[in-house]
Design a protein around this motif. Structure first.
Motif, PDB file in Angstrom:
ATOM      1  N   ILE A  86       1.419  14.360  -5.514  1.00  0.00           N
ATOM      2  CA  ILE A  86       2.278  15.385  -5.033  1.00  0.00           C
ATOM      3  C   ILE A  86       3.793  14.586  -4.530  1.00  0.00           C
ATOM      4  O   ILE A  86       3.988  13.896  -4.161  1.00  0.00           O
ATOM      5  CB  ILE A  86       1.831  16.038  -3.830  1.00  0.00           C
ATOM      6  N   ALA A  87       4.470  15.358  -5.319  1.00  0.00           N
ATOM      7  CA  ALA A  87       5.978  14.852  -5.230  1.00  0.00           C
ATOM      8  C   ALA A  87       6.702  15.289  -4.223  1.00  0.00           C
ATOM      9  O   ALA A  87       6.559  16.704  -3.851  1.00  0.00           O
ATOM     10  CB  ALA A  87       6.959  15.094  -6.632  1.00  0.00           C
TER      11      ALA A  87
ATOM     12  N   ALA B  60      11.454  13.961   7.813  1.00  0.00           N
ATOM     13  CA  ALA B  60      10.118  14.413   6.977  1.00  0.00           C
ATOM     14  C   ALA B  60      10.351  15.755   6.156  1.00  0.00           C
ATOM     15  O   ALA B  60      10.807  16.675   6.545  1.00  0.00           O
ATOM     16  CB  ALA B  60       9.032  14.656   7.875  1.00  0.00           C
ATOM     17  N   PRO B  61       9.904  15.564   4.809  1.00  0.00           N
ATOM     18  CA  PRO B  61      10.069  16.870   4.078  1.00  0.00           C
ATOM     19  C   PRO B  61       9.222  17.838   4.686  1.00  0.00           C
ATOM     20  O   PRO B  61       7.853  17.475   5.274  1.00  0.00           O
ATOM     21  CB  PRO B  61       9.377  16.501   2.583  1.00  0.00           C
TER      22      PRO B  61
ATOM     23  N   THR C  85      -5.630  12.109  -3.094  1.00  0.00           N
ATOM     24  CA  THR C  85      -4.251  12.591  -3.051  1.00  0.00           C
ATOM     25  C   THR C  85      -3.160  11.558  -3.036  1.00  0.00           C
ATOM     26  O   THR C  85      -3.468  10.806  -1.705  1.00  0.00           O
ATOM     27  CB  THR C  85      -4.137  13.637  -1.902  1.00  0.00           C
ATOM     28  N   LEU C  86      -2.252  11.380  -3.783  1.00  0.00           N
ATOM     29  CA  LEU C  86      -1.105  10.338  -3.775  1.00  0.00           C
ATOM     30  C   LEU C  86       0.231  11.120  -3.280  1.00  0.00           C
ATOM     31  O   LEU C  86       0.393  12.363  -4.063  1.00  0.00           O
ATOM     32  CB  LEU C  86      -1.249   9.540  -4.809  1.00  0.00           C
ATOM     33  N   LEU C  87       0.833  10.939  -2.239  1.00  0.00           N
ATOM     34  CA  LEU C  87       2.235  11.407  -1.932  1.00  0.00           C
ATOM     35  C   LEU C  87       3.377  10.619  -2.529  1.00  0.00           C
ATOM     36  O   LEU C  87       3.097   9.346  -2.281  1.00  0.00           O
ATOM     37  CB  LEU C  87       2.266  11.685  -0.332  1.00  0.00           C
ATOM     38  N   VAL C  88       4.287  11.082  -3.267  1.00  0.00           N
ATOM     39  CA  VAL C  88       5.280  10.323  -3.690  1.00  0.00           C
ATOM     40  C   VAL C  88       6.581  10.888  -3.315  1.00  0.00           C
ATOM     41  O   VAL C  88       6.881  11.959  -3.702  1.00  0.00           O
ATOM     42  CB  VAL C  88       5.087  10.033  -5.150  1.00  0.00           C
TER      43      VAL C  88
ATOM     44  N   PRO D 152      11.186  10.807 -13.798  1.00  0.00           N
ATOM     45  CA  PRO D 152      10.324  10.002 -14.725  1.00  0.00           C
ATOM     46  C   PRO D 152       9.159   8.878 -13.892  1.00  0.00           C
ATOM     47  O   PRO D 152       7.928   8.808 -14.650  1.00  0.00           O
ATOM     48  CB  PRO D 152      11.468   9.163 -15.448  1.00  0.00           C
ATOM     49  N   GLY D 153       9.514   8.521 -12.863  1.00  0.00           N
ATOM     50  CA  GLY D 153       8.722   7.405 -12.161  1.00  0.00           C
ATOM     51  C   GLY D 153       7.432   8.412 -11.678  1.00  0.00           C
ATOM     52  O   GLY D 153       6.226   7.957 -11.906  1.00  0.00           O
ATOM     53  N   ILE D 154       7.830   9.627 -11.240  1.00  0.00           N
ATOM     54  CA  ILE D 154       6.635  10.185 -10.547  1.00  0.00           C
ATOM     55  C   ILE D 154       5.761  10.876 -11.934  1.00  0.00           C
ATOM     56  O   ILE D 154       4.530  10.659 -11.668  1.00  0.00           O
ATOM     57  CB  ILE D 154       7.130  11.496  -9.877  1.00  0.00           C
TER      58      ILE D 154
END
Length: 289
Positions: A170-171, A205-206, A143-146, A155-157
Protein backbone atom coordinates in the motif's frame (compact mmCIF):
# COMPACT_ATOMS: atom_id res chain seq x y z
CA UNK A 1 15.14 -23.75 19.69
CA UNK A 2 17.20 -25.70 17.17
CA UNK A 3 14.81 -24.69 14.40
CA UNK A 4 15.21 -21.01 15.36
CA UNK A 5 18.98 -21.33 15.61
CA UNK A 6 19.15 -22.82 12.10
CA UNK A 7 17.05 -20.02 10.64
CA UNK A 8 19.10 -17.10 9.35
CA UNK A 9 16.50 -14.70 8.01
CA UNK A 10 12.80 -13.94 7.83
CA UNK A 11 9.95 -12.32 9.69
CA UNK A 12 7.62 -9.99 7.79
CA UNK A 13 7.04 -7.95 10.91
CA UNK A 14 8.45 -4.96 12.74
CA UNK A 15 7.63 -6.27 16.20
CA UNK A 16 8.35 -10.00 16.63
CA UNK A 17 11.36 -10.86 18.76
CA UNK A 18 14.62 -9.70 17.17
CA UNK A 19 16.92 -12.71 16.70
CA UNK A 20 19.54 -11.53 14.17
CA UNK A 21 20.37 -7.98 13.12
CA UNK A 22 22.83 -6.40 10.69
CA UNK A 23 24.70 -3.25 11.72
CA UNK A 24 27.59 -1.29 10.25
CA UNK A 25 30.23 0.35 12.42
CA UNK A 26 31.10 4.00 11.76
CA UNK A 27 34.08 4.55 9.46
CA UNK A 28 36.21 7.37 10.90
CA UNK A 29 37.60 8.08 7.43
CA UNK A 30 34.13 8.91 6.12
CA UNK A 31 33.22 11.45 8.76
CA UNK A 32 34.98 14.33 7.02
CA UNK A 33 32.15 14.20 4.46
CA UNK A 34 29.43 14.94 7.03
CA UNK A 35 28.47 18.28 5.47
CA UNK A 36 28.16 16.83 1.96
CA UNK A 37 25.73 14.26 3.35
CA UNK A 38 23.68 16.96 5.15
CA UNK A 39 24.46 15.91 8.71
CA UNK A 40 23.38 18.52 11.22
CA UNK A 41 26.89 19.06 12.59
CA UNK A 42 30.35 17.52 12.53
CA UNK A 43 30.40 14.26 14.54
CA UNK A 44 33.00 13.57 17.19
CA UNK A 45 34.68 10.33 15.99
CA UNK A 46 35.46 8.92 19.43
CA UNK A 47 32.03 9.60 20.86
CA UNK A 48 30.35 8.32 17.71
CA UNK A 49 32.17 4.99 17.95
CA UNK A 50 31.42 4.72 21.68
CA UNK A 51 27.71 5.39 21.12
CA UNK A 52 27.55 2.76 18.40
CA UNK A 53 29.26 0.21 20.63
CA UNK A 54 26.79 0.99 23.43
CA UNK A 55 23.88 0.58 21.04
CA UNK A 56 25.16 -2.78 19.76
CA UNK A 57 25.71 -3.91 23.35
CA UNK A 58 22.02 -3.28 24.09
CA UNK A 59 21.03 -5.42 21.10
CA UNK A 60 23.40 -8.19 22.13
CA UNK A 61 22.33 -8.09 25.79
CA UNK A 62 18.75 -8.50 24.64
CA UNK A 63 19.81 -11.73 22.95
CA UNK A 64 20.03 -10.75 19.30
CA UNK A 65 22.93 -11.96 17.19
CA UNK A 66 24.63 -8.78 15.99
CA UNK A 67 26.12 -9.22 12.51
CA UNK A 68 28.59 -6.50 11.52
CA UNK A 69 28.68 -5.62 7.83
CA UNK A 70 32.25 -5.24 6.65
CA UNK A 71 32.01 -4.72 2.87
CA UNK A 72 33.79 -1.41 2.19
CA UNK A 73 31.87 1.80 1.53
CA UNK A 74 34.15 4.80 1.20
CA UNK A 75 33.44 8.45 2.01
CA UNK A 76 29.86 7.78 3.16
CA UNK A 77 29.01 8.56 6.80
CA UNK A 78 25.38 7.57 6.08
CA UNK A 79 26.47 3.95 5.64
CA UNK A 80 25.91 3.39 9.37
CA UNK A 81 22.18 3.72 8.64
CA UNK A 82 22.13 0.17 7.34
CA UNK A 83 18.34 -0.11 7.30
CA UNK A 84 17.89 1.82 4.06
CA UNK A 85 19.56 -0.24 1.29
CA UNK A 86 17.55 -3.45 1.76
CA UNK A 87 14.28 -5.11 2.74
CA UNK A 88 13.92 -8.57 4.28
CA UNK A 89 11.03 -10.89 3.47
CA UNK A 90 10.41 -14.50 4.44
CA UNK A 91 11.91 -15.60 1.11
CA UNK A 92 15.03 -13.43 1.18
CA UNK A 93 16.22 -9.88 0.63
CA UNK A 94 15.34 -7.21 -1.89
CA UNK A 95 18.28 -4.87 -2.44
CA UNK A 96 16.92 -1.36 -2.79
CA UNK A 97 18.15 1.69 -4.69
CA UNK A 98 18.34 4.78 -2.45
CA UNK A 99 16.74 7.98 -3.65
CA UNK A 100 19.66 9.85 -2.09
CA UNK A 101 22.20 9.51 -4.90
CA UNK A 102 25.22 9.83 -2.61
CA UNK A 103 24.14 6.61 -0.89
CA UNK A 104 23.98 4.42 -3.97
CA UNK A 105 27.53 3.05 -3.47
CA UNK A 106 26.08 1.32 -0.40
CA UNK A 107 24.00 -0.99 -2.60
CA UNK A 108 26.68 -3.52 -3.63
CA UNK A 109 28.07 -3.50 -0.10
CA UNK A 110 24.62 -4.23 1.31
CA UNK A 111 24.16 -7.14 -1.11
CA UNK A 112 27.56 -8.59 -0.18
CA UNK A 113 26.90 -8.24 3.56
CA UNK A 114 23.50 -9.91 3.26
CA UNK A 115 24.90 -12.81 1.30
CA UNK A 116 27.73 -13.20 3.81
CA UNK A 117 25.07 -13.36 6.53
CA UNK A 118 23.31 -16.19 4.74
CA UNK A 119 20.44 -14.14 3.30
CA UNK A 120 19.61 -14.90 -0.35
CA UNK A 121 19.01 -11.98 -2.71
CA UNK A 122 15.58 -12.21 -4.33
CA UNK A 123 15.84 -9.09 -6.46
CA UNK A 124 17.58 -5.74 -6.83
CA UNK A 125 15.94 -2.48 -7.84
CA UNK A 126 17.22 -0.77 -10.99
CA UNK A 127 16.76 2.72 -12.45
CA UNK A 128 14.43 4.53 -12.59
CA UNK A 129 13.13 2.82 -9.46
CA UNK A 130 14.22 4.15 -6.08
CA UNK A 131 13.24 3.04 -2.60
CA UNK A 132 14.72 3.31 0.87
CA UNK A 133 14.07 1.04 3.83
CA UNK A 134 13.05 4.00 5.96
CA UNK A 135 9.93 4.34 3.81
CA UNK A 136 8.86 0.71 4.27
CA UNK A 137 6.84 -0.62 7.22
CA UNK A 138 5.35 -4.09 7.73
CA UNK A 139 1.92 -3.43 9.24
CA UNK A 140 1.53 -7.20 9.52
CA UNK A 141 2.83 -10.29 7.73
CA UNK A 142 0.61 -9.72 4.68
CA UNK A 143 0.57 -5.91 4.51
CA UNK A 144 3.46 -3.65 3.56
CA UNK A 145 3.14 0.12 3.84
CA UNK A 146 5.41 2.17 1.55
CA UNK A 147 5.83 5.92 1.72
CA UNK A 148 5.92 7.74 -1.62
CA UNK A 149 8.52 10.35 -0.79
CA UNK A 150 11.52 12.21 -2.20
CA UNK A 151 13.50 9.00 -1.56
CA UNK A 152 11.00 6.36 -2.75
CA UNK A 153 9.24 6.85 -6.08
CA UNK A 154 6.42 5.28 -8.09
CA UNK A 155 8.63 2.87 -10.06
CA UNK A 156 10.22 1.77 -6.78
CA UNK A 157 6.84 0.99 -5.26
CA UNK A 158 5.80 -0.85 -8.43
CA UNK A 159 8.98 -2.94 -8.23
CA UNK A 160 8.24 -3.90 -4.63
CA UNK A 161 4.76 -5.03 -5.66
CA UNK A 162 6.29 -7.11 -8.44
CA UNK A 163 8.88 -8.76 -6.21
CA UNK A 164 6.47 -9.44 -3.32
CA UNK A 165 3.60 -11.43 -4.86
CA UNK A 166 0.84 -12.15 -2.42
CA UNK A 167 1.71 -9.15 -0.25
CA UNK A 168 -0.67 -6.19 -0.08
CA UNK A 169 1.71 -3.29 -0.85
CA UNK A 170 0.00 0.00 0.00
CA UNK A 171 1.51 3.31 -1.14
CA UNK A 172 1.10 6.33 1.14
CA UNK A 173 1.90 9.87 0.01
CA UNK A 174 4.25 11.70 2.37
CA UNK A 175 4.16 15.50 2.77
CA UNK A 176 6.73 17.90 1.34
CA UNK A 177 7.52 19.14 4.86
CA UNK A 178 11.00 20.75 4.67
CA UNK A 179 11.73 19.67 1.11
CA UNK A 180 13.86 17.20 -0.79
CA UNK A 181 17.05 18.21 0.97
CA UNK A 182 15.89 16.99 4.38
CA UNK A 183 14.78 13.40 4.73
CA UNK A 184 11.23 12.55 5.74
CA UNK A 185 10.69 8.81 5.61
CA UNK A 186 7.50 6.98 6.50
CA UNK A 187 9.40 5.69 9.54
CA UNK A 188 9.99 9.31 10.54
CA UNK A 189 6.34 9.36 11.62
CA UNK A 190 5.60 5.78 12.75
CA UNK A 191 7.26 2.96 14.67
CA UNK A 192 5.39 -0.26 15.34
CA UNK A 193 5.59 -1.41 18.97
CA UNK A 194 3.26 -4.43 18.80
CA UNK A 195 0.71 -5.83 16.39
CA UNK A 196 -1.88 -3.55 17.97
CA UNK A 197 0.26 -0.60 19.10
CA UNK A 198 2.26 2.05 17.24
CA UNK A 199 4.16 5.22 18.05
CA UNK A 200 2.94 7.94 15.68
CA UNK A 201 3.50 11.62 14.90
CA UNK A 202 0.03 12.54 13.56
CA UNK A 203 0.75 16.05 12.18
CA UNK A 204 2.93 14.56 9.40
CA UNK A 205 1.22 11.18 9.08
CA UNK A 206 -0.69 10.44 5.86
CA UNK A 207 -4.42 10.33 6.50
CA UNK A 208 -4.59 6.87 4.95
CA UNK A 209 -1.95 5.64 7.41
CA UNK A 210 -4.06 6.73 10.36
CA UNK A 211 -7.12 5.12 8.77
CA UNK A 212 -5.26 1.84 8.21
CA UNK A 213 -4.10 1.74 11.81
CA UNK A 214 -7.66 2.19 12.97
CA UNK A 215 -9.00 -0.41 10.52
CA UNK A 216 -6.45 -2.97 11.77
CA UNK A 217 -7.12 -2.26 15.43
CA UNK A 218 -3.76 -0.59 16.05
CA UNK A 219 -3.80 1.97 18.86
CA UNK A 220 -1.56 5.03 18.44
CA UNK A 221 0.71 6.65 21.02
CA UNK A 222 1.21 10.26 19.94
CA UNK A 223 4.67 11.83 19.91
CA UNK A 224 4.68 15.45 21.16
CA UNK A 225 5.47 18.17 18.61
CA UNK A 226 8.67 19.23 20.37
CA UNK A 227 10.13 15.71 20.24
CA UNK A 228 9.92 15.20 16.48
CA UNK A 229 13.33 16.66 15.62
CA UNK A 230 14.99 14.68 18.42
CA UNK A 231 13.75 11.46 16.76
CA UNK A 232 10.93 10.78 19.20
CA UNK A 233 8.97 8.72 16.63
CA UNK A 234 12.00 6.57 15.75
CA UNK A 235 11.95 3.56 18.09
CA UNK A 236 13.13 0.01 17.42
CA UNK A 237 10.95 -2.83 18.72
CA UNK A 238 13.06 -5.65 20.15
CA UNK A 239 9.97 -7.72 20.90
CA UNK A 240 6.26 -6.96 21.39
CA UNK A 241 6.11 -3.95 23.74
CA UNK A 242 9.89 -3.97 24.29
CA UNK A 243 11.80 -1.19 22.55
CA UNK A 244 15.04 0.74 22.37
CA UNK A 245 15.06 4.50 21.84
CA UNK A 246 17.59 7.30 21.68
CA UNK A 247 17.71 9.23 24.95
CA UNK A 248 16.33 12.74 25.18
CA UNK A 249 12.59 12.35 24.56
CA UNK A 250 11.15 12.02 28.08
CA UNK A 251 7.51 12.65 27.23
CA UNK A 252 7.49 10.09 24.42
CA UNK A 253 9.17 7.54 26.69
CA UNK A 254 6.68 8.21 29.49
CA UNK A 255 3.74 7.72 27.12
CA UNK A 256 5.18 4.42 25.88
CA UNK A 257 5.74 3.18 29.42
CA UNK A 258 2.20 4.16 30.39
CA UNK A 259 1.04 1.96 27.51
CA UNK A 260 2.99 -0.99 28.92
CA UNK A 261 6.11 -0.71 26.75
CA UNK A 262 9.47 -1.51 28.29
CA UNK A 263 11.95 1.08 26.95
CA UNK A 264 15.75 0.88 26.91
CA UNK A 265 17.71 3.99 25.97
CA UNK A 266 21.12 4.76 24.51
CA UNK A 267 23.04 7.99 24.13
CA UNK A 268 22.85 8.95 20.46
CA UNK A 269 23.82 12.61 20.26
CA UNK A 270 26.53 11.84 17.69
CA UNK A 271 24.83 8.92 15.92
CA UNK A 272 21.73 11.03 15.31
CA UNK A 273 23.49 13.98 13.65
CA UNK A 274 22.66 12.35 10.33
CA UNK A 275 18.97 12.17 11.35
CA UNK A 276 19.09 8.45 12.06
CA UNK A 277 17.67 6.68 15.09
CA UNK A 278 17.69 3.04 16.26
CA UNK A 279 15.60 1.73 13.36
CA UNK A 280 17.96 3.39 10.87
CA UNK A 281 21.03 1.85 12.53
CA UNK A 282 19.74 -1.70 12.09
CA UNK A 283 18.64 -4.07 9.36
CA UNK A 284 16.72 -6.81 11.17
CA UNK A 285 17.53 -10.12 9.50
CA UNK A 286 15.42 -12.49 11.58
CA UNK A 287 12.39 -11.95 13.78
CA UNK A 288 10.41 -14.83 15.24
CA UNK A 289 7.65 -15.19 17.85
Amino acid sequence: MNEVAAQLFGGQTMVARLRRVLVRAPDPGSLAHWSQFAWRAAPDPGRLLAEHEEFCHILSEFGAEVVVGESPVEADPDAIYVHDPSLISDKGAIVLRPGKELRRPEVPAAAADLQAAGVPILASLAAPASAEGGDIVWLNEETLLVGWSYRTNGPGIAALKQHLPGIDVIALDLPHFRGAGEVLHLMSVISMLDRDLALVFPPLAPVRLLELLSEHGVRSIEVPDDELDTLGPNVLALAPRVAVAVSGNPRTRRRMEQAGVEVAQYGGAELSKGDGGPTCLTRPLLRTP
